[in-house]
Design a protein around this motif. Structure first.
Motif, PDB file in Angstrom:
ATOM      1  N   UNK A 320      11.674  -1.178   3.878  1.00 25.27           N
ATOM      2  CA  UNK A 320      10.879  -0.457   2.881  1.00 25.27           C
ATOM      3  C   UNK A 320       9.395  -0.666   3.129  1.00 25.27           C
ATOM      4  N   UNK A 321       9.041  -1.882   3.542  1.00 25.17           N
ATOM      5  CA  UNK A 321       7.625  -2.179   3.799  1.00 25.17           C
ATOM      6  C   UNK A 321       7.086  -1.317   4.936  1.00 25.17           C
ATOM      7  N   UNK A 322       7.903  -1.154   5.988  1.00 24.65           N
ATOM      8  CA  UNK A 322       7.445  -0.329   7.111  1.00 24.65           C
ATOM      9  C   UNK A 322       7.387   1.145   6.716  1.00 24.65           C
ATOM     10  N   UNK A 323       8.366   1.622   5.955  1.00 25.40           N
ATOM     11  CA  UNK A 323       8.351   3.007   5.500  1.00 25.40           C
ATOM     12  C   UNK A 323       7.115   3.284   4.660  1.00 25.40           C
ATOM     13  N   UNK A 324       6.733   2.314   3.842  1.00 28.53           N
ATOM     14  CA  UNK A 324       5.546   2.447   2.994  1.00 28.53           C
ATOM     15  C   UNK A 324       4.285   2.545   3.847  1.00 28.53           C
ATOM     16  N   UNK A 325       4.196   1.678   4.839  1.00 33.99           N
ATOM     17  CA  UNK A 325       3.012   1.671   5.699  1.00 33.99           C
ATOM     18  C   UNK A 325       2.885   2.980   6.474  1.00 33.99           C
ATOM     19  N   UNK A 326       4.036   3.529   6.903  1.00 35.31           N
ATOM     20  CA  UNK A 326       4.007   4.772   7.688  1.00 35.31           C
ATOM     21  C   UNK A 326       3.795   6.006   6.825  1.00 35.31           C
ATOM     22  N   UNK A 327       4.424   6.030   5.626  1.00 32.77           N
ATOM     23  CA  UNK A 327       4.398   7.284   4.872  1.00 32.77           C
ATOM     24  C   UNK A 327       4.132   7.149   3.396  1.00 32.77           C
ATOM     25  N   UNK A 328       3.555   6.029   2.989  1.00 32.92           N
ATOM     26  CA  UNK A 328       3.224   5.857   1.583  1.00 32.92           C
ATOM     27  C   UNK A 328       2.061   6.728   1.156  1.00 32.92           C
ATOM     28  N   UNK A 333      -1.119   3.068   0.708  1.00 30.94           N
ATOM     29  CA  UNK A 333      -0.330   2.475   1.781  1.00 30.94           C
ATOM     30  C   UNK A 333      -1.116   1.514   2.664  1.00 30.94           C
ATOM     31  N   UNK A 334      -2.427   1.490   2.521  1.00 34.52           N
ATOM     32  CA  UNK A 334      -3.209   0.512   3.289  1.00 34.52           C
ATOM     33  C   UNK A 334      -2.948  -0.906   2.809  1.00 34.52           C
ATOM     34  N   UNK A 335      -2.440  -1.044   1.600  1.00 34.09           N
ATOM     35  CA  UNK A 335      -2.055  -2.360   1.068  1.00 34.09           C
ATOM     36  C   UNK A 335      -0.570  -2.569   1.367  1.00 34.09           C
ATOM     37  N   UNK A 336      -0.202  -3.676   2.023  1.00 37.09           N
ATOM     38  CA  UNK A 336       1.224  -3.926   2.299  1.00 37.09           C
ATOM     39  C   UNK A 336       2.050  -3.844   1.017  1.00 37.09           C
ATOM     40  N   UNK A 337       3.260  -3.351   1.131  1.00 36.09           N
ATOM     41  CA  UNK A 337       4.079  -3.084  -0.048  1.00 36.09           C
ATOM     42  C   UNK A 337       4.327  -4.329  -0.891  1.00 36.09           C
ATOM     43  N   UNK A 338       4.570  -5.468  -0.241  1.00 38.73           N
ATOM     44  CA  UNK A 338       4.825  -6.676  -1.023  1.00 38.73           C
ATOM     45  C   UNK A 338       3.600  -7.100  -1.811  1.00 38.73           C
TER      46      UNK A 338
END
Length: 552
Positions: A320-328, A333-338
């Motif tokens: 989920x963290x990678x999906x957020x970084x790629x397509x948030x 999305x510049x802030x890591x999801x956690x």
């Protein structure tokens, strides 16, 4: 003689029972009545032969009885032998079948008495002369609807004060916490709805327990007691008349031993349609999997393979963290999801979880001229702890978190929620989430005095909360451990959790039931020591008694 209506009653001075759904029934012989009594004894756990001794058999009729005596001689002899009389009553009696008491001019259902061995209940419910139940200030609209549908409310179960997570031995102060019968009988509790979970795990005369779930109040007891639970889609059911905890997160929760019992609640509430589509994707978030315990992880994977086999799809592993970084969202999305979600649910949970009681706290102070008591655990949740002197603290955690932070947290949830639903948890997708411990969790173990919900929102416990998704918890296995209490090998429940798109509650329940049935796995959790019969397989369970627990 007029033809009787479709309901017949029989009574005993202060006892009554109804015979319903018998079209145009006229008792014309002792065998007719005896057959009816046997049927009652087989179907009703309250009925007994005492209800027909020195009693009345009341037959509602559509008009006044006239003409010849309608009672045959052999039936009269039968009635006389039981000191029982037959009475014809003009007019329909709109009451369900079953044993009753007569009190004054009122019929009252006769309820069986059970001993509450696990201390699950805080109070019982008894019939009242004027109404079906004693008058209360307010009954939730959902419970009213269930009563209309025929549900029998047997009592109110214990829960943690202020919907906190008070657990023994040192956090429950005002009353003794319920006992957990699983394993050695001295396993711990978790979540605020501890009595609700305890009652389902202990008593086969309790079919469902209800509560609200903000951040695990239903799903976490399902884990500890090894029962089925669902946190419903947010706002799927009315919470009118329910005491709020965290209004933005509160939703109905249901505990039961089978998915069918939960589906029955949805059906009674008119929430089940005829349409059903199988999910076409299973998402496995590597942010939370695998679990640290190999046996626990293996049992979850066994269920995952069974789910894949039924749905005829393979699971998809994603971060989920990678999906957020790629397509948030571009501005987030510049802030890591956690980091982005770190306090998104935490701030509202503690701010509202404290301030929802402001009126009660101030009203108590005015009425009794003293502060309301809060346990050390709840005080630690509400206060900024300084030198462990709770009463001297002036800064409360609920107050230390500002309204601006609370609002910011909710705004972050509102940004994350549509993104996850559009990019990951789409209508055809179900997602696995890990929950639970792999082994012993002793009731007498003193834990962290400030333990409670996770301090970060990016966790399996908060996940369905912050997006308002339905979440189902289902036991899938049991993990043996050597108990320091009994000295024997006992079993800890192993569960898995499924979440889906908003409104996918029934789909999750149907998929769960169908998967278990498809593979001939046990679909009903047992009461008592173990959640399933012990079996010699990877999940240590069997449909029928077939194996014995290993010895120490």
């Amino acid at each position: 003689m007029s033809t009787p209506s479709t309901s017949t009653l029989f009574a005993q001075e202060h006892l009554v029972a109804t015979i319903g759904e018998v079209a145009y029934y006229v008792p014309n012989s002792p065998s007719h009545l005896e057959s009816t009594f046997r049927d009652f004894a087989a179907r009703d756990d309250v009925f007994q032969t005492g209800f027909i001794q020195e009693g009345l058999i009341i037959i509602p009729t559509e008009s006044e009885i006239s003409g010849d005596d309608p009672v045959p001689d052999d039936l009269k002899e039968f009635l006389d032998s039981h000191s029982t009389s037959l009475v014809f009553c003009q007019g329909l009696l709109d009451v369900p079948e079953g044993p009753y008491f007569v009190r004054g001019n009122h019929l009252r259902q006769a309820w069986r008495l059970y001993e509450d061995e696990t201390l699950s209940f805080i109070t019982t419910v008894i019939a009242h002369d004027q109404d079906s139940f004693r008058a209360q200030n307010e009954t939730s609209s959902f419970v009213k609807e269930l009563i209309v549908q025929g549900a029998v409310i047997v009592g109110k179960t214990k829960m943690s004060a202020y919907t906190g997570s008070e657990v023994p031995p040192e956090k429950t102060i005002d009353y003794l916490a319920p006992f957990n019968l699983r394993g050695d009988g001295y396993q711990g509790l978790s979540g605020s709805s501890s009595g609700a979970g305890s009652s389902i795990a202990a008593y086969d005369w309790v079919d469902i327990s209800l509560g609200t779930d903000a951040t695990g109040s239903i799903s976490i007891p399902a884990v500890s007691y090894g029962v089925l639970g669902i946190r419903t889609t947010h706002s799927a059911f009315s919470l009118e008349g329910v005491m709020p905890s965290v209004p933005a997160f509160d939703t109905l929760g249901i505990l039961a031993r089978t998915s069918q019992e939960i589906l029955n609640v949805y059906r009674a509430a008119g929430k089940i349609g005829s349409e059903y589509s199988k999910p076409t994707q299973i998402v496995y978030p590597t942010d939370f999997f695998p679990m640290k315990n190999d046996q626990q992880q293996h049992m979850i994977e066994e269920f995952l393979h069974a789910l894949e086999s039924y749905l005829e799809v393979e699971h998809r592993r994603i971060s989920l963290a990678e999906e957020w970084t790629k397509g948030g969202p571009d501005d987030a999305r510049t802030v890591p999801l956690d980091k982005y979600l770190e306090k998104s649910g935490y701030w509202p949970n503690f701010y509202d979880g404290h301030h929802v009681y402001d009126e009660f706290i101030s009203g108590y102070q005015k009425r009794f001229s003293k502060k309301v008591y809060t346990s050390p655990f709840m005080t630690s949740c509400w206060n900024e702890v300084t030198n462990a002197i709770f009463d001297e603290c002036e800064r409360q955690l609920g107050n230390d978190i500002t309204k601006e932070e609370r609002d910011r947290g909710l705004q972050e949830c509102e940004i994350f929620s549509p993104w996850i639903y559009s990019k990951v948890l789409t209508p055809e997708v179900i997602m696995l989430l890990p929950l639970g411990r792999p082994g012993a969790n002793y009731r007498d173990s003193v834990g962290n005095a400030t333990a409670g919900p996770p301090s970060t929102t990016f966790s399996p416990i908060y996940f369905s909360t912050i997006i308002g998704a339905p979440q189902v918890v289902v036991p899938v296995g049991q993990n043996p451990f050597e108990s320091r209490v009994s000295g024997n090998i006992e079993c800890a429940p192993i569960v898995v959790s499924l979440i889906g798109h908003k409104g996918a509650d029934v789909t999750l329940l149907r998929v769960l039931k169908a998967t278990l049935d498809y593979h001939d796995w046990p679909s009903e959790v047992l009461t008592g020591r173990n959640i399933f019969h012990f079996g010699n397989n990877a999940r240590n369970l069997a449909r029928n008694p077939s194996g014995l627990l290993p010895k120490v």
